[in-house]
Design a protein around this motif. Structure first.
Motif, mmCIF file in Angstrom:
data_model
loop_
_atom_site.group_PDB
_atom_site.id
_atom_site.type_symbol
_atom_site.label_atom_id
_atom_site.label_comp_id
_atom_site.label_asym_id
_atom_site.label_seq_id
_atom_site.Cartn_x
_atom_site.Cartn_y
_atom_site.Cartn_z
ATOM 1 N N THR A 37 4.853 -0.073 9.063
ATOM 2 C CA THR A 37 4.465 0.010 10.470
ATOM 3 C C THR A 37 4.615 1.437 10.981
ATOM 4 N N ALA A 38 5.752 2.067 10.677
ATOM 5 C CA ALA A 38 5.990 3.438 11.119
ATOM 6 C C ALA A 38 5.033 4.411 10.435
ATOM 7 N N VAL A 39 4.750 4.174 9.154
ATOM 8 C CA VAL A 39 3.813 5.037 8.411
ATOM 9 C C VAL A 39 2.436 5.011 9.066
ATOM 10 N N VAL A 40 1.955 3.812 9.351
ATOM 11 C CA VAL A 40 0.630 3.671 9.942
ATOM 12 C C VAL A 40 0.602 4.248 11.352
ATOM 13 N N ASN B 262 -3.031 -3.339 10.893
ATOM 14 C CA ASN B 262 -2.166 -2.282 11.387
ATOM 15 C C ASN B 262 -1.416 -2.849 12.570
ATOM 16 N N ASN B 263 -0.168 -2.462 12.711
ATOM 17 C CA ASN B 263 0.621 -2.984 13.821
ATOM 18 C C ASN B 263 0.010 -2.633 15.168
ATOM 19 N N ARG B 264 -0.818 -1.588 15.181
ATOM 20 C CA ARG B 264 -1.401 -1.158 16.449
ATOM 21 C C ARG B 264 -2.918 -1.281 16.484
ATOM 22 N N LEU B 265 -3.569 -1.288 15.359
ATOM 23 C CA LEU B 265 -5.018 -1.366 15.368
ATOM 24 C C LEU B 265 -5.542 -1.893 14.054
ATOM 25 N N ILE C 258 -6.056 5.380 -0.181
ATOM 26 C CA ILE C 258 -4.764 6.057 -0.229
ATOM 27 C C ILE C 258 -3.660 5.009 -0.067
ATOM 28 N N ILE C 259 -2.848 4.833 -1.089
ATOM 29 C CA ILE C 259 -1.857 3.762 -1.108
ATOM 30 C C ILE C 259 -0.660 4.119 -0.232
ATOM 31 N N LEU C 260 -0.432 3.297 0.787
ATOM 32 C CA LEU C 260 0.693 3.495 1.702
ATOM 33 C C LEU C 260 1.911 2.685 1.298
ATOM 34 N N GLU D 87 1.360 -8.371 -5.083
ATOM 35 C CA GLU D 87 2.312 -8.566 -3.995
ATOM 36 C C GLU D 87 1.857 -7.790 -2.752
ATOM 37 N N ALA D 88 2.810 -7.222 -2.003
ATOM 38 C CA ALA D 88 2.445 -6.510 -0.769
ATOM 39 C C ALA D 88 1.897 -5.132 -1.093
ATOM 40 N N CYS D 89 0.710 -4.844 -0.611
ATOM 41 C CA CYS D 89 0.106 -3.533 -0.839
ATOM 42 C C CYS D 89 -0.837 -3.226 0.316
ATOM 43 N N PHE D 90 -0.658 -2.051 0.918
ATOM 44 C CA PHE D 90 -1.520 -1.616 2.007
ATOM 45 C C PHE D 90 -1.991 -0.192 1.745
ATOM 46 N N ALA D 91 -3.200 0.102 2.231
ATOM 47 C CA ALA D 91 -3.775 1.422 1.990
ATOM 48 C C ALA D 91 -4.536 1.913 3.219
ATOM 49 N N LEU D 92 -4.599 3.213 3.349
ATOM 50 C CA LEU D 92 -5.520 3.841 4.292
ATOM 51 C C LEU D 92 -6.819 4.028 3.532
ATOM 52 N N GLU D 93 -7.875 3.391 3.993
ATOM 53 C CA GLU D 93 -9.162 3.465 3.303
ATOM 54 C C GLU D 93 -10.143 4.291 4.126
ATOM 55 N N TYR D 94 -10.746 5.273 3.455
ATOM 56 C CA TYR D 94 -11.729 6.138 4.110
ATOM 57 C C TYR D 94 -13.017 6.124 3.302
#
Length: 221
Positions: free
Chosen positions: A52-55, A90-93, A127-129, A168-175
């Motif tokens: 959450t903080a990273v995003v 995303n926790n915000r968007l 980009i793996i977060l 398992e849990a995996c989130f990324a910034l995708e562009y």
């Protein structure tokens, strides 16, 4: 005969316009993969596995630099594509940016997902977060997966196709940068062939269309 001639002229004109715009796509981009990668690594260094903080750090930085082109509404929804189920979250968007030539989103799942990448009309930077992504591109002598741990960037070139897996849990910034609208058909296909989740389809269409039109109004193709 006149109708065929008119149709031929229209096709020729459209083709010429498309090839002209396609050869000048770089002029329409406002985001850079290297900057997004560096920003993501900085956020990870600061906050580690606090996704959450990273995003939030990433979004705040992008909004400071591109205030007219970054969406701050807190929106998230399921997305089924290529047999994989994830939540672009995303926790915000949900969608950070969507225009005709680019999108920036958070994509991932808290329980893991796997599927077909699709063959797209844009370069895709993943980009793996948090977590690890595995990818596989079939070919002669290809027997091992590509491994993308936290902080790494997976670049899929336009027209390239792979199998991917996020354990398992995996989130990324995708562009993605290129022609974005044709990519939507891949995202919609599973709705009609498996999930029948038309509520999510409508929400995805509404939010994407709203952001694309909003960016066009801000002179961003």
């Amino acid at each position: 005969m006149r109708t065929l001639t008119t149709l031929g002229l229209l096709i020729a004109a459209f083709s010429s316009l498309f090839y002209f715009l396609d050869s000048h796509l770089e002029k329409f981009y406002i985001f850079e993969p290297a900057h997004l990668h560096a920003l993501s690594k900085k956020a990870i260094a600061l906050y580690g596995n606090d996704t959450t903080a990273v995003v939030n750090h990433i979004v705040s930085d992008l909004h400071a630099n591109y205030p007219a082109h970054v969406n701050l509404d807190e929106e998230w929804m399921f997305n089924n594509a290529g047999g994989a189920m994830g939540a672009r979250y995303n926790n915000r968007l949900y969608i950070i940016h969507a225009s005709v030539t680019e999108y920036v989103i958070i994509f991932g799942s808290a329980v893991g997902t796997e599927g077909h990448s699709g063959r797209h009309t844009a370069d895709d930077y993943f980009i793996i977060l948090k977590g690890t992504e595995l990818a596989y591109k079939p070919g002669p002598g290809s027997y091992q997966p590509e491994v993308y741990p936290q902080g790494s960037m997976h670049h899929m070139k336009r027209g390239e196709v792979k199998q991917y897996k996020m354990d398992e849990a995996c989130f990324a910034l995708e562009y993605a940068r290129g022609w974005i609208p044709p990519m939507l058909f891949f995202g919609y296909a599973d709705t009609f062939t498996s999930t029948l989740d038309f509520s999510t389809l409508w929400r995805t269409t509404y939010v994407t269309g709203r952001e694309m039109l909003g960016n066009l109004a801000n002179m961003k193709l």
